[in-house]
Design an enzyme around this catalytic site. Structure first.
Site, PDB file in Angstrom:
ATOM      1  N   HIS A  28      25.767 -92.789  18.061  1.00 44.67           N
ATOM      2  CA  HIS A  28      26.574 -91.676  18.560  1.00 44.67           C
ATOM      3  C   HIS A  28      25.937 -90.940  19.741  1.00 44.67           C
ATOM      4  O   HIS A  28      25.743 -89.737  19.726  1.00 44.67           O
ATOM      5  CB  HIS A  28      26.885 -90.693  17.424  1.00 44.67           C
ATOM      6  CG  HIS A  28      27.602 -91.318  16.267  1.00 44.67           C
ATOM      7  ND1 HIS A  28      27.937 -90.620  15.143  1.00 44.67           N
ATOM      8  CD2 HIS A  28      28.042 -92.583  16.057  1.00 44.67           C
ATOM      9  CE1 HIS A  28      28.550 -91.432  14.287  1.00 44.67           C
ATOM     10  NE2 HIS A  28      28.621 -92.634  14.836  1.00 44.67           N
TER      11      HIS A  28
ATOM     12  N   TYR B 201      37.740 -79.457  18.296  1.00 46.52           N
ATOM     13  CA  TYR B 201      38.499 -80.644  17.885  1.00 46.52           C
ATOM     14  C   TYR B 201      38.225 -81.056  16.438  1.00 46.52           C
ATOM     15  O   TYR B 201      38.681 -82.106  16.001  1.00 46.52           O
ATOM     16  CB  TYR B 201      38.259 -81.776  18.894  1.00 46.52           C
ATOM     17  CG  TYR B 201      38.956 -81.433  20.192  1.00 46.52           C
ATOM     18  CD1 TYR B 201      40.248 -81.845  20.446  1.00 46.52           C
ATOM     19  CD2 TYR B 201      38.345 -80.585  21.118  1.00 46.52           C
ATOM     20  CE1 TYR B 201      40.913 -81.458  21.602  1.00 46.52           C
ATOM     21  CE2 TYR B 201      39.003 -80.200  22.278  1.00 46.52           C
ATOM     22  CZ  TYR B 201      40.289 -80.638  22.511  1.00 46.52           C
ATOM     23  OH  TYR B 201      40.962 -80.242  23.652  1.00 46.52           O
TER      24      TYR B 201
END
Length: 370
Positions: free
Chosen positions: A150, A254
């Protein structure tokens, strides 16, 4: 197991529609042909085009290649690249005012810093007459970690000349994406010299990451400016399901990992919520996950059947996905270049052709249908 977990389990081999209209992906009866343009890059993680049609491509291992008139040349070995797992040399973006501003921007997992391991860095270099010089680091996320997951990371300029960069949450979902004082799980915005705009939404907050523009992201590996609206669109990896396409808004949250349409890789769940006040809903989400990487909007007349729509690479299922979109969302999905390999990057060239970076293959040119 609650209703969400049961529903996700039932649809683990198909697409979960929920409120979305699209329920299936179509396989073309007559797929697109392609030709290999560069065959000596194992993982062409990023690429970007100059106005004359030549282009730069990054190799995850740390090299930058320049392709012009059918010839490919290595132009740089980027130092301090942390080539582990999903980390390495990542995206590349040419300044929109090139050659007036002869800058090329790149992101990579970087070993710079006191801690062992790496984290995502933004660098730039001059590129003149086929030579790359004056490499400098503009931003380095911290702290380093030895986790190999990530890192993000994509780059895009908006119409006002701001540079956006994505960084994944580095496998620390419980601490990084929702904390504005920590790097990771964010979209960042910079001036082209790497300085931070004072009107960034969290600039004035004490101890905040001043470059942060939005937060609550997992691992964004696609980013593109919408050709009509000028909005920055990203897609990002979910866990098991819940890959998302998001339209980036200033200061928006988000939701990761508080809300998600996915579950853990082992089939357990980590949240009961798919929506919450103050958190953005995705424009679109995939269940099951396709592991999206690379994204472009098609504006070219070379592919009239694709024009106005999105292309996104699938690492997991090894195809290029065509998403036909309108203001209501995704109306159709199609597999292009099916089974070609793990697609890492996709870009439209100035002359309108689509180029795709495929792991183990190199860079290929998708040929229009006659």
């Amino acid at each position: 197991m609650n209703t969400k977990a049961i529903t996700l389990s039932l649809f683990c081999i198909g697409f979960l529609a929920c409120a979305q209209e699209d329920t299936t992906i179509q396989t073309l009866e007559n797929d697109y042909e392609h030709e290999v343009v560069i065959d000596d890059i194992d993982i062409a993680w990023g690429m970007d085009f100059f106005k004359d049609g030549s282009f730069l491509a990054t190799s995850k291992e740390g090299q930058v290649f320049y392709h012009k008139n059918g010839t490919t040349t290595k132009v740089a070995d980027i130092p301090n690249v942390y080539n582990r797992g999903q980390g390495g040399l990542l995206d590349v973006k040419i300044h929109p005012d090139y050659p007036k501003k002869p800058w090329v921007y790149m992101t990579h997992a970087s070993t710079e810093g006191e801690e062992e391991g790496g984290h995502t860095a933004l660098v730039r270099a001059k590129f003149i007459n086929g030579q790359m010089t004056d490499l400098e680091t503009l931003y380095k996320a911290s702290p380093n970690t030895t986790k190999g997951v990530h890192f993000g990371s994509r780059l895009e300029f908006d119409r006002d000349g701001y540079l956006y960069m994505s960084i994944g949450e580095r496998g620390a979902r419980e601490v990084n994406p929702q904390d504005i004082t920590r790097d990771g799980g964010k979209i960042y915005r910079f001036h082209d010299d790497g300085s931070i705009p004072e009107d960034n939404p969290f600039y004035m907050l004490e101890n905040s990451k001043k470059a942060m523009y939005s937060y609550g992201h997992r691992n964004p590996q696609g980013m593109e400016i919408h050709p009509k609206t000028g909005e920055i669109w990203v897609h990002e990896h979910g866990p098991r399901g819940g890959d998302e396409i998001n339209i980036i808004k200033k200061g928006a949250n988000y939701g990761w990992p508080i809300i998600s349409y996915g579950i853990n890789y082992d089939g357990t769940e980590f949240t009961d919520e798919t929506s919450m006040a103050g958190m953005e809903q995705p424009f679109y989400y995939w269940v099951p996950s396709i592991a999206p990487s690379g994204m472009t909007f098609v504006t070219s007349d070379k592919y009239p059947e694709l024009k106005g729509n999105i292309l996104a690479g699938s690492l997991k299922f090894q195809y290029l996905e065509h998403l036909a979109i309108d203001e209501n969302g995704v109306q159709k999905r199609e597999k292009l270049l099916d089974k070609i390999g793990r697609i890492r990057s996709v870009e439209q060239s100035p002359d309108g052709f689509i180029y795709v970076g495929v792991e183990g293959v190199g860079v290929v040119k998708m040929l229009p249908k006659s």
